[in-house]
Design an enzyme around this catalytic site. Sequence first.
Site, short mmCIF file in Angstrom:
data_model
loop_
_atom_site.label_atom_id
_atom_site.label_comp_id
_atom_site.label_asym_id
_atom_site.label_seq_id
_atom_site.Cartn_x
_atom_site.Cartn_y
_atom_site.Cartn_z
N ASP C 325 0.85 -1.18 0.00
CA ASP C 325 0.00 0.00 0.00
C ASP C 325 0.88 1.22 0.00
OD1 ASP C 325 -2.61 -0.84 -0.11
OD2 ASP C 325 -2.57 -1.50 1.99
N ASP C 362 -14.71 14.72 8.79
CA ASP C 362 -13.79 13.72 8.25
C ASP C 362 -12.60 13.59 9.19
OD1 ASP C 362 -12.08 12.17 6.83
OD2 ASP C 362 -12.05 13.41 5.03
N PHE C 395 -16.45 8.41 3.49
CA PHE C 395 -15.70 7.83 2.38
C PHE C 395 -15.95 6.32 2.34
CE2 PHE C 395 -11.97 5.71 0.72
CZ PHE C 395 -11.67 6.46 -0.41
N ALA C 397 -14.77 2.77 -0.08
CA ALA C 397 -13.84 2.36 -1.13
C ALA C 397 -14.52 2.33 -2.49
CB ALA C 397 -13.28 0.99 -0.80
N GLN C 398 -15.87 2.18 -2.47
CA GLN C 398 -16.58 2.12 -3.76
C GLN C 398 -16.80 3.51 -4.34
OE1 GLN C 398 -17.40 -0.09 -1.28
NE2 GLN C 398 -16.43 -1.73 -2.48
N THR C 399 -17.32 4.43 -3.50
CA THR C 399 -17.59 5.78 -4.04
C THR C 399 -16.32 6.58 -4.17
OG1 THR C 399 -17.94 6.67 -1.84
CG2 THR C 399 -19.87 5.79 -2.97
N ARG C 400 -15.38 6.30 -3.28
CA ARG C 400 -14.10 6.99 -3.25
C ARG C 400 -14.24 8.51 -3.16
NH1 ARG C 400 -11.71 5.78 -7.89
NH2 ARG C 400 -9.63 6.39 -7.26
N ASP C 536 -5.07 -3.87 6.19
CA ASP C 536 -5.64 -3.70 7.52
C ASP C 536 -7.16 -3.57 7.50
OD1 ASP C 536 -5.66 -1.28 6.31
OD2 ASP C 536 -4.53 -0.22 7.87
N ASP C 540 -9.83 -5.16 2.63
CA ASP C 540 -8.63 -5.86 2.18
C ASP C 540 -8.76 -7.37 2.32
OD1 ASP C 540 -7.11 -3.68 1.46
OD2 ASP C 540 -6.35 -3.35 3.49
#
Lengths: 611, 199, 700
Positions: C325, C362, C395, C397-400, C536, C540
Amino acid sequence: MDTLVAAGAVLSLLLLVYLFFCAAFPGETLVSLQSNLTVVVYIALVTALAIPLGLYIHRVFFGEVPVVRRVLDPVETALLRLAGVQKDTAMDWKKYAVSVLVFNGAGVVLLYLLQRFQSNLPLNPGQLPSPSRSLAFNTAVSFVTNTNWQAYSGETTLSYLVQMLGLTVQNFLSAATGMAVLAALIRGIVQKQTSTLGNFWVDLVRIVLYVLLPLSFLFALFLVANGVVQTLDPSPLTSWISPSPSVGEMGATGTGVALGPVASQVAIKQLGTNGGGFFNANSAHPFENPTALSNLLQMVAILLLPASLCFTFGAAVKDKRQGIALFSTMLALFVPAALYCIWVESQPHPLLAGLPIDHTASQLMSGGNMEGKEVRFGTDLSALWATATTAASSGSVNASHDSFLPMGGMVPLWMILLGEIVFGGVGSGLYGLLAYVLVAVLLAGLMVGRTPEYLGKKIEAFEMKMVSLVILIPACTVLVATAVAVSIPQGTSAVGNPGPHGFTEVLYAFASAANNNGSAFGGLTANGTFYTTSIAIAMWIGRFGVIVPVLALAGSLAKKKTTPPGLGTLPTHSTLFVGLLIGVILLVGALTFIPALALGPVVEHLSFTSP
Amino acid sequence: MNRFYALRPTLVLLGIFTLLTGVIYPLSVTAVAHAAFPKQAHGSLVQRDGKVVGSDLIGQPFADPKYFWSRPSATTPFEYNAGSSSASNLGPSNPALRQRVEERIAALRAADPENLDPIPIDLVTTSASGLDPHISPAAALYQVSRVAKARGLAPDRVTQLVYTFVKRPALGLLGAPHVNVLHLNLALDSMVENQPSTK
Amino acid sequence: MSERELTNSNSARRPLLPMPIFKRAVVGAFTKLDPRKMVKNPVMLVVEVGSAFTTVLAISALISGKAEPGSGSAWFVLLVAVWLWFTVLFANFAEAVAEGRGKAQADSLRSARKSVKARRLAEARRDASITEVDSANLTAGAFVLVEAGDVIPGDGEIVEGVASVNESAITGESAPVIREAGGDHSSVTGGTRVISDWLIVKITQNPGESFLDRMIGMVEGAKRRKTPNEIVLDILLAGLTIVFLLVTATLYPFSKYAVSSTGQGDPVGLTVLVALLVCLIPTTIGGLLSAIGIAGMDRMIQANVLATSGRAVEAAGDVDVLLLDKTGTITLGNRQATEFIPAPGVEEKDLADAAQLASLADETPEGRSIVVLAKERFGLRGRDVTALGARFVPFTAQTRMSGVDLNDRQIRKGATDAVERFVTNLGGQVSAEVKKQIHHVAKDGATPLVVAQDNRVLGVVRLKDIVKGGIKARFSEMRNAGIVTVMITGDNAVTAAAIAAEAGVDDYLANATPEMKLARIRDYQSKGHIVAMTGDGTNDAPALAQADVAVAMGTGTQAAKEAGNMVDLDSNPTKLLQVVEIGKQMLMTRGALTTFSVANDVSKYFAIIPAAFAATYPSLGKLNILHLHSPASAILSAVIFNALILVALIPVALRGVRYRPAPAAELLRHNLLVYGLGGLVLPFPCIKLIDMIIAALRLV
């Protein structure tokens, strides 16, 4: 281009070995320049012929159409159809192994029966009786296993018919079996994630039709031109020009001269690393090997196919350097041994010290140890042949190994004890060497911190088990059988020479049998029931006790994925790896047989120099 | 495939290969050989006066001092038995080997007591086949004095004759120098016949 | 992350053999003589049987006052027997030391596992009712309250609260770490101590299944199973043992024949045969093999990596592709916002305002750095988001992208393509000017964070990545050793390329989604590569499960830890490099000692063979090239050397052969020279020396 690389590699290697030798034996002990050149010419010839032949065999193995096939394809198709074999059905390793075993088992039965009914069959001009049960069994196993150990004397035991229909046939088929097994192993290495290794019947037919038959035919004609006999006529009587009063009645005025269909058998005997002579004296007999030229070409024929298969291998794995590495390994083990043997045999015979004898080589004579050697070959070609025929598992001889000086005779014995992997038998030599390669790969892989892999295939527990069997089975057979033989009267009474030499004769016999060489220290009387039986068993174990694990290994490798090479991959074509491989081979051979050799040739040699 | 899948191919192929490599192959080699090399195919036999007196390639014994002797032979039951080739297989440390060599030396010395030259090794050792047709040029030259004496010839003439039969190693590299004993002795006989002795 | 962490943090050597371990190992050497335990090691079992056999011979010789024929004196037989026993004991000692070192570590871990009182909450609220229970009775799913000074009763996930936690019991690192609910630092380990504040933890492991338990089991060797390469080596060693058994067994009939054909001397004595056998079989590697394996696991644990099996450690040595990463491994974790670049027609301050609004909720370092930058540049203060009626869009991981939904508008910040999709869906578009700005930022290796309000793009925030010092050199070492490094990043291709070039990785995967990661691993594997990765997050997990070597961060989510086959308690992604080294080192140590062991045999033959046949074949004495004193001293010297070399090599077995990243051929050349040639040569002077000592002491 690749050919050039190969030739360059071979020549530089030879040069290195030569320089090493010059440095090691300066002055008068230096092997004569002529002997060196002989070895160089020999190796150059073998290499030059082996490269194109190897590439041709690669195409035969993988069914690509060579020129010959256009002519012979209908024959192949017809044969296979008759046999009920579908060309494109591939076998897994078990089916392949069963087919090999059944076919070779049937070969033993056929050859046994042919011998046992010899007296009732035609083409027996000498009206020879049928050999005994145990002798026939020994001979049958011997020829089927590509050993061609001969406990009989050819011209006085077997009829023309049995020599042709029995022995010549098995000379072809045992060689083809060895090559077929190698083809299966190569496919196991090359193919990915499959369980099949090809079709034994197809391999067998193609190897005989496209490789062995054409080569043998040409070679046989060449041999006849040189003086090798080829006839079905009975043996003629010749009368001697100076009848000898001193000898017995029968030999007083002349002798019958044994003839036969010799050339056709000698051709395949040499090409197929079979080695079984038509006559008792094998290639020392002037009718089997009449001239220095026929001698040279037979020597080339002995190494030709085993050497070619290295290049076949390189082509098949699509990395010619791998083939060259294996070939170099063989050469590096062969050349020093040959030069050493040549040097030893050119020395004055220590037993004859003090007698009014001229031992020295000159323009007018070979000199050296001429006992059991032919004048036309001299000591050089006899020693070179002895090394070649035992490096390859041929076992045909042009001199009496039993009469070599102790260390000279140790060279052929040593080449056999290494496991018939320095060239070795056709097919069997290379698959035997590949077993050692995997051991070297294991050590090397561990030493660089990676799971060992060879040509992208990981070497795991199952592979190592099979490799251990391949290496252990012949070696253990030699040790155990020799131990038994020297412990019982049937074993020791057959010994032909006193002292440690007698021990060497027994050791040599089982080494030769279990490694499928077939040459002998001829002083051993090996036609008694004990030796015919035990040697037959040793030959069978040494052949099929190795073939089955090799096929299992092939089957297991075929199932694996292939890892692409990277910087972390150990290169198996490098000089370093070749050096390691040679080290492993020498170490395994030495560690297994040093005690036996110490009690045989070594002590015999040392006892000459110390009272 | 059934359990006996290997049976039919085994029987068929064993049969066919027996025919192909055991009959057709040797017979066709024989046919071509007889057409192209008839003499060699039949054993390179040598005739004199219409009688087969040997082969170019097979040695024979000579005990008469007027002939060049061949090497000792280990064939049984008699020397140079061309029906049963054999080596002595005496090991390098076997006392029997030394004894046999000593006997041979004695025989050679007895036939020519004045010749005290060391004897070339090949003349006192047996060959691998027991049928060696050759001796080394040195071994032939060693015998010149005996042969010349027995035939009443000038040694130089005999020496000359020997040299005409010396074969150097083929290609200059391979093999050892040799002399064909039968050829030499035949030539010796014919030389004597054609040119009556000066005696 | 610091420079220090890039180097082996355990380079400070532990003492090899502290007194307590030594004492325990001496006892262990004897208890391990139990044949039932020796069965696992065929090589040493043969030695033990040989020792027992010679002992019987020695006793009978001492009683009768005369050794069996061919074996010299009773005293000689006794000495051989004694040294053979030493050989077995030394091997057992080596194994016991390795186990002892592991046990010492296990004991210190165990002290952390002391049963503690836990306050179980009825539900996941601080004010819920509390029951005091023993930590041993906490089952997965229970909620517990942990306050300052408490020991965390079990492994779990923080559901509420932020606290500093001292994890030194596990990691050995004394500086406390921050653990908080949500995000990547939400996992806590049982046995660690809360220093300040409080946490509500959801227990994730049943008693006996925690990390500590597994770790203790592993270091104590209880769960140690032979690794694949160990099995392969075992087969080779067994093969060699069989050969040498036959070599020595057949030597007796051979020598009997020699005696009968010469009429001199006696057949080789049984004592001599046993001595020869033990000298020939690979006792050096056979005796040290299990110690090497245990020591390898031990080194892994010292590096604070918990492997689920030895197989995983070994596989680490085979890794040739490392998926790393970007964040935390290649670059420092925190990207900093350094500039607001407004779109044409937008005030910079408006952009800053929108960006700040979108980032207020955030918690990521990037988000915080935007708030900080907005404050610095325009004095914009933090606002109470809830008062504005805003809803935070986190946030994923799909929409980012992330942002806020206010009453009248939607603000989003995120990756270029994600925001572009968002804007386009609402009927807007990204102008060419903005695209140029984005491209410009990306080309510098910075990350462009695009900010949009509804269908209008307001501009770009420049997030700057900082590549770790020293990482480039490390990657070049890896490349040298044949390991390909691949950087995984959510950045766009241009940014990724710039950072990849700066860090010196071989390849990168830009705009990475978990699915792409998984696909890339499968792709490498189908080409035959062995892939390692760290991870992590829960997302993942599939990739971790697919990778051959998967190191989950100790702070990572439970799902990640379950999917991986190693857990790094330091949560240091660079550790992967160290894991690979330890794996390689373990294999190399085995290979080197095997080669050494076998190469030793040559010299032993030179010592023993002439001695064994001194009476039958005196001429073999010429092979006594070392001019050893007498047949008895020669054989005894070889036996003693064989026993002592085992002891001498224990440190190598425990510490491992030195590994440096280099091409395979170079490593092989080095190791062959040291262990192959060394193994061939070294015994000659050593045996000679021992022989001189024996002769001087008149031992035989």
